[in-house]
Design a protein around this motif. Structure first.
Motif, PDB file in Angstrom:
ATOM      1  N   MET A   1       0.835  -1.199   0.000  1.00 58.15           N
ATOM      2  CA  MET A   1       0.000   0.000   0.000  1.00 58.15           C
ATOM      3  C   MET A   1       0.877   1.258   0.000  1.00 58.15           C
ATOM      4  N   THR A   2       0.548   2.185  -0.868  1.00 56.66           N
ATOM      5  CA  THR A   2       1.221   3.483  -0.917  1.00 56.66           C
ATOM      6  C   THR A   2       0.262   4.537  -0.372  1.00 56.66           C
ATOM      7  N   THR A   3       0.775   5.393   0.487  1.00 49.52           N
ATOM      8  CA  THR A   3      -0.056   6.423   1.101  1.00 49.52           C
ATOM      9  C   THR A   3       0.470   7.800   0.714  1.00 49.52           C
ATOM     10  N   ILE A   4      -0.429   8.661   0.286  1.00 46.64           N
ATOM     11  CA  ILE A   4      -0.053  10.033  -0.044  1.00 46.64           C
ATOM     12  C   ILE A   4      -0.924  11.001   0.755  1.00 46.64           C
ATOM     13  N   LEU A 125       3.716   7.177  -7.841  1.00 44.88           N
ATOM     14  CA  LEU A 125       3.212   5.861  -7.441  1.00 44.88           C
ATOM     15  C   LEU A 125       4.090   4.740  -7.977  1.00 44.88           C
ATOM     16  N   THR A 126       4.717   4.966  -9.124  1.00 45.80           N
ATOM     17  CA  THR A 126       5.623   3.968  -9.682  1.00 45.80           C
ATOM     18  C   THR A 126       6.973   3.981  -8.978  1.00 45.80           C
ATOM     19  N   ASP A 127       7.503   5.179  -8.762  1.00 38.69           N
ATOM     20  CA  ASP A 127       8.858   5.309  -8.206  1.00 38.69           C
ATOM     21  C   ASP A 127       8.911   5.063  -6.703  1.00 38.69           C
ATOM     22  N   TYR A 128       7.812   5.302  -6.011  1.00 37.10           N
ATOM     23  CA  TYR A 128       7.837   5.212  -4.545  1.00 37.10           C
ATOM     24  C   TYR A 128       6.732   4.314  -4.021  1.00 37.10           C
ATOM     25  N   SER A 129       6.550   3.193  -4.685  1.00 35.34           N
ATOM     26  CA  SER A 129       5.555   2.212  -4.260  1.00 35.34           C
ATOM     27  C   SER A 129       5.824   1.754  -2.827  1.00 35.34           C
ATOM     28  N   PHE A 173      -3.334   3.843  -1.899  1.00 33.80           N
ATOM     29  CA  PHE A 173      -3.274   3.232  -3.222  1.00 33.80           C
ATOM     30  C   PHE A 173      -2.788   1.787  -3.156  1.00 33.80           C
ATOM     31  N   ASP A 174      -3.446   0.942  -3.943  1.00 30.54           N
ATOM     32  CA  ASP A 174      -2.965  -0.404  -4.220  1.00 30.54           C
ATOM     33  C   ASP A 174      -2.468  -0.361  -5.660  1.00 30.54           C
ATOM     34  N   GLY A 175      -1.163  -0.257  -5.836  1.00 31.28           N
ATOM     35  CA  GLY A 175      -0.617   0.011  -7.157  1.00 31.28           C
ATOM     36  C   GLY A 175      -1.012   1.417  -7.569  1.00 31.28           C
ATOM     37  N   ASN A 176      -1.653   1.551  -8.736  1.00 33.51           N
ATOM     38  CA  ASN A 176      -2.149   2.854  -9.186  1.00 33.51           C
ATOM     39  C   ASN A 176      -3.621   3.058  -8.865  1.00 33.51           C
TER      40      ASN A 176
END
Length: 199
Positions: A1-4, A125-129, A173-176
């Motif tokens: 999971m990515t968090t912004i 999201l791609t670079d900092y997954s 985010f889960d992926g994009n």
């Protein structure tokens, strides 16, 4: 999971009409200090910002408290209205939300703002997954990002948040794929509380 975490800037000094250099008001400078308390127990891996002064300065105290570098990204800047100061902003904003392609001479449409903003999002999201990021941003630019992931966010929602400064939006985010959106705003006690974007 990515968090912004997006942080819409604190109250600016509206007597300064230049969009890029408009500073925070005295109230804005006080309010951005409250971000330090809000994020006290939240890990942040990287911090990014619009190059505009009010956005950068809003997250600067938080970055300084963590000895963290803020990377500015030009495409995170606020929407350009035109080359002249606009006196009837509500009517202009309504027209833009009714027609994402509408713009004034030398200005930007919401479609253009959204396109460049989402390009940045895709890269991050791609670079900092799997990381937690924080972005210093603006009301309109952030609103177009929310609208991209959930088109229920329109003019009524934009109009409701126009006075919320600073305003925090958390996206997961889960992926994009955006799987959750939460937001927080200062209440009368000057503490951040959950704010429902949609009724």
């Amino acid at each position: 999971m990515t968090t912004i975490y997006f942080v819409r800037h604190a109250q600016p000094d509206f007597t300064v009409h230049d969009d890029a250099t408009r500073p925070l008001s005295n109230q804005g400078k006080e309010d951005c200090q409250k971000l330090i308390a809000f994020f006290h127990q939240i890990p942040i891996d990287l911090m990014f910002s619009s190059p505009f002064k009010r956005a950068y300065d809003t997250i600067w105290p938080l970055a300084q408290s963590r000895n963290t570098i803020i990377t500015t990204i030009d495409d995170l800047r606020e929407r350009k209205v035109s080359d002249t100061w606009l006196t009837d902003f509500p009517t202009f904003a309504y027209r833009q939300w009714q027609d994402f392609s509408f713009k004034l001479e030398h200005g930007e449409s919401l479609a253009e703002v959204q396109s460049r903003s989402i390009r940045v999002m895709s890269t991050l999201l791609t670079d900092y997954s799997e990381k937690t990021l924080l972005i210093g941003t603006h009301g309109t630019a952030l609103s177009t990002i929310i609208n991209y992931y959930d088109q229920k966010f329109g003019f009524a929602e934009f109009n409701a948040i126009k006075a919320m400064m600073p305003w925090i939006v958390k996206m997961s985010f889960d992926g994009n794929h955006c799987v959750n959106i939460e937001s927080f705003t200062l209440n009368r006690n000057q503490a951040f509380t959950t704010y429902a974007i949609f009724d």
